[in-house]
Design an enzyme around this catalytic site. Structure first.
Site, PDB file in Angstrom:
ATOM      1  N   GLY A 164       0.793  -1.227   0.000  1.00 56.74           N
ATOM      2  CA  GLY A 164       0.000   0.000   0.000  1.00 56.74           C
ATOM      3  C   GLY A 164       0.822   1.272   0.000  1.00 56.74           C
ATOM      4  N   PRO A 177       4.392  -5.183  -1.263  1.00 52.14           N
ATOM      5  CA  PRO A 177       4.134  -4.049  -2.145  1.00 52.14           C
ATOM      6  C   PRO A 177       3.754  -4.507  -3.555  1.00 52.14           C
ATOM      7  CG  PRO A 177       6.468  -4.481  -2.032  1.00 52.14           C
ATOM      8  CD  PRO A 177       5.818  -5.474  -1.114  1.00 52.14           C
ATOM      9  N   GLY A 178       2.880  -3.777  -4.181  1.00 50.97           N
ATOM     10  CA  GLY A 178       2.556  -4.027  -5.586  1.00 50.97           C
ATOM     11  C   GLY A 178       2.799  -2.764  -6.384  1.00 50.97           C
ATOM     12  N   ARG A 223      -8.571   2.671 -14.018  1.00 51.58           N
ATOM     13  CA  ARG A 223      -8.443   3.432 -12.765  1.00 51.58           C
ATOM     14  C   ARG A 223      -9.109   4.812 -12.796  1.00 51.58           C
ATOM     15  NH1 ARG A 223      -4.253   4.951 -10.800  1.00 51.58           N
ATOM     16  NH2 ARG A 223      -4.726   4.499  -8.629  1.00 51.58           N
ATOM     17  N   CYS A 278     -18.477   3.352 -25.327  1.00 52.86           N
ATOM     18  CA  CYS A 278     -19.769   4.029 -25.186  1.00 52.86           C
ATOM     19  C   CYS A 278     -20.190   4.140 -23.731  1.00 52.86           C
ATOM     20  CB  CYS A 278     -20.821   3.297 -26.000  1.00 52.86           C
ATOM     21  SG  CYS A 278     -20.357   3.224 -27.718  1.00 52.86           S
TER      22      CYS A 278
HETATM   23  C1  LIG Z   1      -3.492  -5.238  -2.993  1.00 51.17           C
HETATM   24  C2  LIG Z   1      -2.783  -5.719  -1.813  1.00 51.17           C
HETATM   25  C3  LIG Z   1      -1.434  -5.423  -1.626  1.00 51.17           C
HETATM   26  C4  LIG Z   1      -0.661  -4.529  -2.548  1.00 51.17           C
HETATM   27  O1  LIG Z   1      -1.084  -3.213  -2.458  1.00 51.17           O
HETATM   28  P1  LIG Z   1      -0.279  -2.064  -3.223  1.00 51.17           P
HETATM   29  O2  LIG Z   1      -1.064  -0.846  -2.965  1.00 51.17           O
HETATM   30  O3  LIG Z   1      -0.289  -2.436  -4.665  1.00 51.17           O
HETATM   31  O4  LIG Z   1       1.084  -2.020  -2.672  1.00 51.17           O
HETATM   32  C5  LIG Z   1      -0.797  -5.991  -0.538  1.00 51.17           C
HETATM   33  N1  LIG Z   1      -1.454  -6.788   0.337  1.00 51.17           N
HETATM   34  C6  LIG Z   1      -2.755  -7.068   0.193  1.00 51.17           C
HETATM   35  C7  LIG Z   1      -3.423  -7.958   1.160  1.00 51.17           C
HETATM   36  C8  LIG Z   1      -3.476  -6.541  -0.881  1.00 51.17           C
HETATM   37  O5  LIG Z   1      -4.768  -6.818  -0.996  1.00 51.17           O
END
Ligand SMILES: *Cc1c(COP(=O)(O)O)cnc(C)c1O
Length: 431
Positions: free
Chosen positions: A246, A282-283, A320, A350
């Site tokens: 996050g 992290p993503g 998004r 559309c």
């Molecule tokens: C989506 C998610 C993440 C990654 O969140 P990012 O905002 O992309 O870093 C990590 N842990 C859990 C449980 C998630 O659902």
């Protein structure tokens, strides 16, 4: 002779390029709309994230849902990543990328028994539990397979991450995690009545795109007190603490990405005291800045109040903005003299909600120009859809000075292959 340069997306003279490859050449070769990822930038973001926590030798479990392309998974695996998966499909991806299952952590609020079986058979590292009901189901599935599952309880510390309400996950009104008193009862039950489960740790992920650096240090105190409480109540010792992901990035000019140092400073001594191994998930902070969506301008449509720039990319490529009103910076790929104005960058789908930017004070491009939607490497392609029967775009990974097509553009054939029309007699009107 090669010149040392910052990895990623930058202007070479007047032309935007990806690690030195001019984007117009990629558009020529692969067509548009097109996702472009920078391998060097993915690596750099992974390393930068790890750095403040290096003293704890963390397991950095990349959140596969952010960008699940096999090439991205493979690249991060080579960097030493672990992987956070949320479905049976993501498990398949990780395995297909040649990643050992014990590098994967299985999270998500709705794991089916079939997904649990597949994950147990593959041998995932641990399951993050989101409810007592799920613990019961996993215990039953593990018992039937004569296996023991390592689990972490996802706690909901009831804190406000001060981010968009669709991506806040740590409040009691969110569907995620378990409140502290319920979690304590569950920890006791697991220890006393569920021999098929081994309570390995706790998990806490409070939201996404967090930019306020005071949030995490506050949560550290809550979570550490709770670790002690669980250990007292169960008489056992926890091994891992998973602090989720996050970590916010700078989508807008002038924003600063989340400063992780106050978090690391608060966290590391507490982990050491308790002998806990740290997991991070992290993503976005790894993948988002490492990708862009390349699109061509189909039409420039003057309106009375503003100009509509109609792109060949839409909400079907990047959801998004439509879903969260998210902001993405839009850059011209070739800097030539252009008027400025109030612009909506929209797609051909559309829906009034089909836009990539609204009411933007921006350059007004010409028909046929290329534009780049920045920071689209996470929650971009993975949320693409076939709405309006639009084939999903290809993905290109630039690495080692070369562009690799890591996912082909879908064809109309791909789109129609799964459908069929019943035989005439089946729905024929009575005569
Ligand atoms: C989506 C998610 C993440 C990654 O969140 P990012 O905002 O992309 O870093 C990590 N842990 C859990 C449980 C998630 O659902």
């Amino acid at each position: 002779m090669s010149i040392a340069r910052k990895p990623g997306f930058a202007y070479d003279g007047k032309t935007l390029s990806a690690d030195g490859l001019p984007l117009p050449e990629l558009a020529e070769r692969f067509g548009t709309p097109l996702y472009v990822y920078s391998g060097p930038l993915l690596r750099e973001n992974f390393r930068l994230l790890r750095e403040p926590f290096a003293g704890a030798d963390p397991m950095v479990a990349y959140s596969v849902k952010a960008n699940s392309n096999l090439a991205v998974l493979d690249l991060l695996h080579r960097e030493g990543a672990y992987f956070d998966i949320v479905s049976g499909g993501e498990l398949k991806r990780v395995l297909k990328a040649g990643i050992p299952a014990d590098r994967a952590i299985f999270a998500g609020v709705g794991k089916t028994a079939a997904e649990m079986r597949a994950a147990l058979r593959a041998g995932v590292m641990e399951f993050n539990l989101e409810s007592e009901q799920e613990a019961e189901r996993l215990a039953a599935v593990a018992k039937s397979l004569r296996r023991r599952a390592d689990v972490a309880i996802r706690i909901n510390p009831n804190v406000d991450a001060k981010t968009h309400k669709y991506i806040t996950t740590g409040k009691t009104e969110n569907k995620f995690g378990i409140s502290l008193d319920r979690a304590l009862r569950l920890a006791r039950r697991i220890a006393e009545e569920m021999p098929a489960l081994n309570l390995a740790g706790l998990h806490c992920h409070i939201g996404s795109q967090i930019l306020d650096s005071s949030i995490h240090p506050n949560v550290v105190a809550i979570v550490m007190d709770f670790v002690d409480e669980v250990e007292r109540a169960t008489g056992g010792k926890l091994d891992t603490l998973n602090f989720g992901g996050g970590y916010g990035i700078a989508y807008e000019r002038g924003q600063q990405p989340l400063d992780l140092r106050p978090f690391a400073e608060a966290l590391l001594p507490e982990l050491k005291k308790r002998g806990l191994r740290l997991i991070l998930e992290p993503g976005r902070s790894i993948a988002a800045p490492a990708g862009l969506l390349l699109s061509r301008v189909e039409y420039v449509k003057p309106g009375d109040a503003k100009t509509f720039v109609v792109l060949d990319a839409a909400m079907t490529e990047l959801l998004r903005p439509a879903l969260y009103r998210a902001y993405h910076e839009i850059l011209p790929v070739e800097k030539h003299p252009m008027p400025q104005g109030l612009v909506d960058f929209v797609g051909p789908v559309c829906e009034t909600g089909d836009f990539l930017a609204l009411d933007r004070e921006a350059f007004v491009p010409h028909e046929g120009d290329l534009i780049a939607v920045m920071d689209a490497g996470a929650y971009g392609f993975v949320m693409a859809s076939n709405y309006n029967t639009r084939p999903m775009p290809p993905e290109v990974l630039v690495d080692g000075g070369e562009a690799h097509l890591v996912r082909k553009r879908q064809t109309y054939g791909d789109l129609l292959r799964l459908e069929s029309i019943p035989p005439r007699s089946a729905g024929a009107p009575n005569t």
